[in-house]
Design an enzyme around this catalytic site. Sequence first.
Site, short mmCIF file in Angstrom:
data_model
loop_
_atom_site.label_atom_id
_atom_site.label_comp_id
_atom_site.label_asym_id
_atom_site.label_seq_id
_atom_site.Cartn_x
_atom_site.Cartn_y
_atom_site.Cartn_z
N LYS A 158 0.89 -1.17 0.00
CA LYS A 158 0.00 0.00 0.00
C LYS A 158 0.92 1.22 0.00
O LYS A 158 1.42 1.65 1.03
CB LYS A 158 -0.89 -0.02 1.25
N GLU A 233 9.30 1.99 11.14
CA GLU A 233 10.37 2.98 10.94
C GLU A 233 9.68 4.33 10.97
O GLU A 233 8.95 4.68 10.04
CB GLU A 233 11.04 2.78 9.57
N GLU A 364 9.00 16.89 15.14
CA GLU A 364 9.43 16.71 13.75
C GLU A 364 8.66 17.70 12.87
O GLU A 364 7.43 17.69 12.85
CB GLU A 364 9.16 15.27 13.29
#
Length: 480
Positions: A158, A233, A364
């Site tokens: 996906k 990750e 982030e």
Amino acid sequence: MASATFESVAPATGEVLGTFPRGDAADVDRAVATAREAFEDWRLVPAPERGNMLFRFAELLRAHKDELTDLMTREMGKVKAEAGGDVQEAIDMSFYMGGEGRRLFGHTTPSELRDKFMMSVRMPVGVVGAITPWNFPIAIPAWKLCPALVCGNTVVLKPAEDTPLLAARFVDLLHQAGVPEGVVQVVNGFGEEAGEALVRHPDVPVITFTGSRETGIAVTKAAADHLKHVHLELGGKNAIIVMDDADLELAVEGIVWSAFGTSGQRCTAASRVIVHEAVYGELQSKLVAAAERLRLGPGWDDETDVGPLINRAALDKVHSYTRVGLDEGAKLLTGGEPVEGAGFFYRPTVFADVSPRMRIAQEEIFGPTTALIPVRSFEEAVAAANSVEYGLSSSIFTRDVNRAFRAMRDLQAGITYVNAGTTGAEVHLPFGGVKATGNGHREAGQAALDVFTEWKSIYVDYSGKLQRAQIDNAERPAPR
Ligand code: NAD
């Protein structure tokens, strides 16, 4: 087949590049059923033969490198050199994992009993659900699919909704290389629909996911009911430390490449620069001058240093962090605004006088924004570097070998660079992070094989009698 569609849009121009079916749970069901059936043959194909297909895949990627590079500059937006690097990483990974077809080593070890043989072997797990982001649209699928396939698994991919064209080319080339169609399939669509359906599917025992921390948590929760293997990750808030003895010219080059390359949209981007006070002023002025020299433009243009952000939402998010930084009292040295006109361009942005606890030093941003944090010592630098929830990449510029080794030991990160920026991983070492960057698994290198295999321990007794471990050979008392 899903009737709804979505578009792939060029981030530099807003041009629509293609229309794709918006996959849903029914599409995922069909793909998984096919992949499950294909698994029964694929797991029996000798691993060296599967490896040979990956060698052919690497050759095909190489033959199509220019075409894929050009498409990436259009669909994802990164500049030509970086797009070529993205494709090259997939070529390298495919060659590396092709070689695993003739390794996939297990162990043999002596038995404690006579006439008995023992070994461990890696077994494929089944259908792998691979969910990938848009920022490395060829490299990351290769990091996941090459090891999954060589180990004997089948895959439903996906890909990110922003880069479906590249995913389609990637899978076409895998099929051309000889990987049967049922072994690798794509379901396009959005995360909360196709992605979540894949994560929840009972016949998908492994999920390998790269993306944001928030989505990683949602994926973990959704996969928990079936006790799946989940490989994550996730994000980073990577820091470069610049010590008072650093080569400043080199450090600035490293910072510019790590902070503004791919417009800061790398999980390993340097969004913090922790600088010793003795060189803080000089580094600031050199870095600002270098940032202001960068030319923004479409990725396919040879003159461009920095391409666009991926979409409007990304531009808005990055700009909102500029306001956060200003509100927190950080000093904006350069950038801090979108570029007028078509496309999602944001000026390379440098904040100074940032303290480690500010939001722009903790969260982030995923854009071309970096925060300069002044410190008085090596110890303070390491403490600042470690003061975030993430732990992906890290770097130190110093000429002092003792400090370099302390940094290698003390920086809480999956990757440490010495006298280089925070990016630049090679495919044969493990890649991934500690703390909230992941869940203890690694991509790339031999470590990747652990995600896609289960160990089986095998005991062969050729004594012709029942031998009971720990009982028939119980230790005898020592002679008096
Ligand atoms: P994202 O989490 O929004 O999306 C990643 C993928 O997950 C997409 O394919 C998306 O459709 C899918 N997804 C979204 N919601 C889902 C759900 N509920 N269930 C299942 N799938 C879902 O991330 P992004 O914006 O595409 O990528 C940027 C993030 O990825 C950043 O945080 C970056 O640091 C991270 N990243 C990490 C690495 C690494 O190796 N550590 C590498 C590249 C990017």
